[in-house]
Motif scaffolding. Structure first.
Motif, PDB file in Angstrom:
ATOM      1  N   LEU A 200       1.158  16.575   4.206  1.00 34.39           N
ATOM      2  CA  LEU A 200       0.928  15.657   5.322  1.00 34.39           C
ATOM      3  C   LEU A 200      -0.097  14.573   4.975  1.00 34.39           C
ATOM      4  O   LEU A 200       0.092  13.401   5.296  1.00 34.39           O
ATOM      5  N   LEU A 201      -1.163  14.961   4.279  1.00 40.63           N
ATOM      6  CA  LEU A 201      -2.221  13.997   3.972  1.00 40.63           C
ATOM      7  C   LEU A 201      -1.732  12.894   3.027  1.00 40.63           C
ATOM      8  O   LEU A 201      -1.871  11.703   3.341  1.00 40.63           O
ATOM      9  N   PRO A 202      -1.120  13.262   1.877  1.00 40.42           N
ATOM     10  CA  PRO A 202      -0.549  12.195   1.044  1.00 40.42           C
ATOM     11  C   PRO A 202       0.494  11.370   1.788  1.00 40.42           C
ATOM     12  O   PRO A 202       0.567  10.148   1.595  1.00 40.42           O
TER      13      PRO A 202
ATOM     14  N   VAL B 214       0.589   7.249   2.306  1.00 39.97           N
ATOM     15  CA  VAL B 214       1.724   6.361   2.059  1.00 39.97           C
ATOM     16  C   VAL B 214       2.016   5.524   3.303  1.00 39.97           C
ATOM     17  O   VAL B 214       2.224   4.302   3.220  1.00 39.97           O
ATOM     18  N   VAL B 215       2.021   6.172   4.480  1.00 43.71           N
ATOM     19  CA  VAL B 215       2.306   5.448   5.724  1.00 43.71           C
ATOM     20  C   VAL B 215       1.277   4.331   5.934  1.00 43.71           C
ATOM     21  O   VAL B 215       1.634   3.191   6.265  1.00 43.71           O
ATOM     22  N   LEU B 216       0.013   4.662   5.713  1.00 44.23           N
ATOM     23  CA  LEU B 216      -1.037   3.666   5.917  1.00 44.23           C
ATOM     24  C   LEU B 216      -0.883   2.504   4.935  1.00 44.23           C
ATOM     25  O   LEU B 216      -1.001   1.321   5.312  1.00 44.23           O
TER      26      LEU B 216
END
Lengths: 377, 246
Positions: free
Chosen positions: A131-133, A137-139
């Motif tokens: 979830l964190l990576p 990517v989304v950001l």
């Protein structure tokens, strides 16, 4: 097996089903609206008031309103009904601020991307290591879409970003970055190490003694003067940092409230089976404390979401600020009520979604806490 | 007798200005069962909490299984691996299922794999006869069941010593026996036990020695036959008169 069960076997079975309650609309009305004389009077009075108030409101809001961006038709109403034409005409300015008109598919795509990511994140099933990576990517994609300068997207400087994407970005970055800082501060304030404890307390008390608007001014005007020569941070990054460090102080106290609520026996039990301080915090203390503070956490989330509109003081135009830009048009400026109603509806929808979600999450994560005997005072 | 597994030598402790343990000398042999009793506030809980350093002593020496308890974190960690503890209020982790309560320490402390830890946890749960409740949360169990889970959790590191701090005082009367039965079994398997309790029946049938504490001192220390039949200290006689059924 137990003594109670053995005893029950010896006695005749006297248990009965619970009394059934009548169902259907009429029994419901009687139970809920006309249960007693005062209750019935209140129902009738409120009903009469509704009958008087509701039709004009509906007429003003819906049936008599003008929806087309037709300025003359709106003026002809003479405020006897809503002019949604203003919103129809200006919705892109309100939603995306000063972002270049032709490129506004980019903030739309960026915002939708974040909403989808939020929806996926909302379910505890997605709380995994990826979830964190994935969010990194989304950001990055969000910033690329908004800022451009690569992949054939024309560059758009951060000062022009505005409207809903700005509100969402500042809330998201401010909240998520403030959680880890707040955790450290909360643990620091309860630490045995005097220096760490003093530093945490000092930070929390100082920030809480200053209003957000001052923090934004400092981030926007004073902070650049303190940066070494040659190092520049754009105004958006500075404001995001300001909100983060402001929010962290409040987050620290929210988390500390949860830590305080746990009985000392939890620490002792963890210590007695040989867990280290970090293991105790990670496996025993924080999972319980953080579940307990979901309600206050959502409080902070909602207020941050709305407080971001203060960024207009440093010439950034979030959702509320962009509405003011739209009202700058002399032709439409009389229709501010409709504009604010529209923006209020956007805020309300977002906030309602967040608070319903938190209620759901509380029930799901905290099911252990609602069982009798689970929390020992 | 071989080297004692627990040794207190002239141990003193204060809470603020309150002198809670006074010149405690105590030796517990391997496999010995000690019951500690005394009026409330006499320092019994503090005494056994010093054995796994939930409380720090200020003077004297405490040596547990050859390791002296000092400020040093490593020695404390080593001792806690060898010493299991059961609390009056159970202190189970309410957010974890019963199985995870018991398997937590093997995973975190012994670095066992998930499967190994769960296998071991299931074994200990079966030992306290509560294997069928493994998937529940502590809040769904009765007090007696919770305390048995707490015993399984304490046993899961396979300690050499078990400490019990009034393990039955928070239980409804009809649940006391199921916990005492489990403790009795442990005693029969040769576990070294130090038990703070008011269950005089347990003391009589299980203990090798009964200690009586008053105002921070061990004032009487005898095998149960002698302790109950022939209490020497006046305060012991007072206490026994109050707790023993006439």
């Amino acid at each position: 097996m137990s003594a109670a069960a053995a005893g029950a076997r010896g006695r005749p079975d006297t248990s009965r089903a619970p009394p059934t309650r009548a169902r259907g609309p009429l029994p419901w009305l009687k139970a809920n609206l006309f249960a007693s004389a005062p209750n019935a009077v209140a129902t009738l009075l409120l009903g009469a008031a509704l009958v008087r108030v509701l039709p004009p409101v509906v007429r003003w809001l819906v049936t008599d309103a003008v929806y087309a961006p037709d300025y003359r038709a709106c003026r002809a109403l003479e405020y006897r009904a809503a002019c949604w034409g203003f919103v129809t005409e200006k919705h892109r300015l309100i939603l995306f601020g000063r972002y270049p008109y032709a490129e506004q598919w980019r903030p739309l795509a960026a915002t939708l991307l974040v909403f989808v990511a939020l929806l996926v994140t909302a379910h505890p099933r997605s709380w995994r290591r990826w979830l964190l990576p994935a969010w990194a990517v989304v950001l990055a994609a969000f910033l690329l879409l908004m800022g451009g300068g690569a992949l054939g997207l024309s560059p758009v400087e951060a000062g022009l970003w505005g409207g809903l994407p700005l509100t969402v970005l500042l809330t998201l970055v401010g909240m998520s970055a403030s959680i880890p800082i707040g955790l450290v501060l909360a643990l620091g304030r309860r630490s045995r190490l005097p220096l760490f404890r003093a530093a945490s307390s000092l930070y929390i008390e100082m920030i809480r003694g200053v209003p957000l608007i001052t923090v934004l001014f400092v981030a926007s005007f004073v902070f650049p003067l303190l940066l070494p020569q040659g190092l520049r941070l754009d105004v958006l990054a500075r404001v995001a940092l300001g909100i983060t460090f402001f929010q962290a102080a409040y987050m620290a106290e929210v988390v500390r409230g949860g830590l305080q609520a746990l009985p000392r026996g939890q620490y002792e039990a963890a210590a007695s089976v040989g867990l280290t301080w970090w293991q105790t915090q990670r496996k025993v203390i924080l999972p319980q404390a953080l579940t307990l503070v979901i309600p206050s956490f959502v409080n902070s989330l909602l207020s941050t979401f709305m407080d971001t509109s203060l960024v207009t003081v440093v010439s950034m135009y979030d959702l509320t600020g962009a509405l003011r830009l739209a009202l700058g048009d002399p032709q439409w400026r009389h229709f501010f009520l409709e504009g604010y109603l529209f923006v209020a509806a956007v805020y309300f929808t977002c906030c309602l979604a967040m608070s319903r979600y938190s209620a759901w999450l509380e029930g799901r994560l905290g099911s252990w806490a609602r069982r009798p005997g689970a929390v020992q005072a | 007798m071989s080297e004692p597994i627990i040794q207190f030598a002239r141990v003193n402790k204060w809470f603020g200005r309150f002198h809670v343990l006074k010149d405690i000398d105590l030796q517990v042999g391997r496999g010995e069962r000690i019951v500690v009793c005394g009026p409330s506030g006499s320092g019994k809980s503090t005494l056994i909490r010093c054995i796994n350093r939930l409380e720090e002593h200020q003077e004297g020496r405490i040596v547990v299984d050859g390791v002296e308890l000092t400020e040093e974190v490593r020695s404390v960690e080593r001792v806690r691996r060898e010493v299991g503890m059961v609390f009056q209020q159970f202190n189970l982790f309410p957010h974890l299922r019963v199985l995870d309560n018991v398997a937590l320490a093997p995973v975190c402390v012994l670095k066992l794999s998930r499967e190994e830890a769960e296998a071991r946890a299931n074994q200990q749960l079966a030992r306290v006869r509560i294997g069928d409740q493994a998937a529940k949360y502590p809040g769904q169990l009765s007090g007696g069941q919770q305390q048995r889970v707490a015993i399984a959790r304490a046993l899961c590191l396979q300690p050499k010593i078990m400490l019990f701090d009034e393990p039955t005082s928070a239980l409804d009367p009809e649940m006391v026996k199921e916990v005492l039965d489990v403790m009795l079994e442990l005693a029969n398997q040769g576990m070294t036990m130090v038990v703070v309790t008011h269950e005089m029946g347990f003391a009589r049938s299980v203990a090798d020695r009964v200690l009586f504490m008053d105002s921070g001192r061990i004032v009487e220390e005898n095998p149960p036959s002698e302790f109950f039949a022939n209490p020497r200290n006046e305060r012991t006689r007072d206490f026994l008169a109050k707790v023993l059924p006439r």
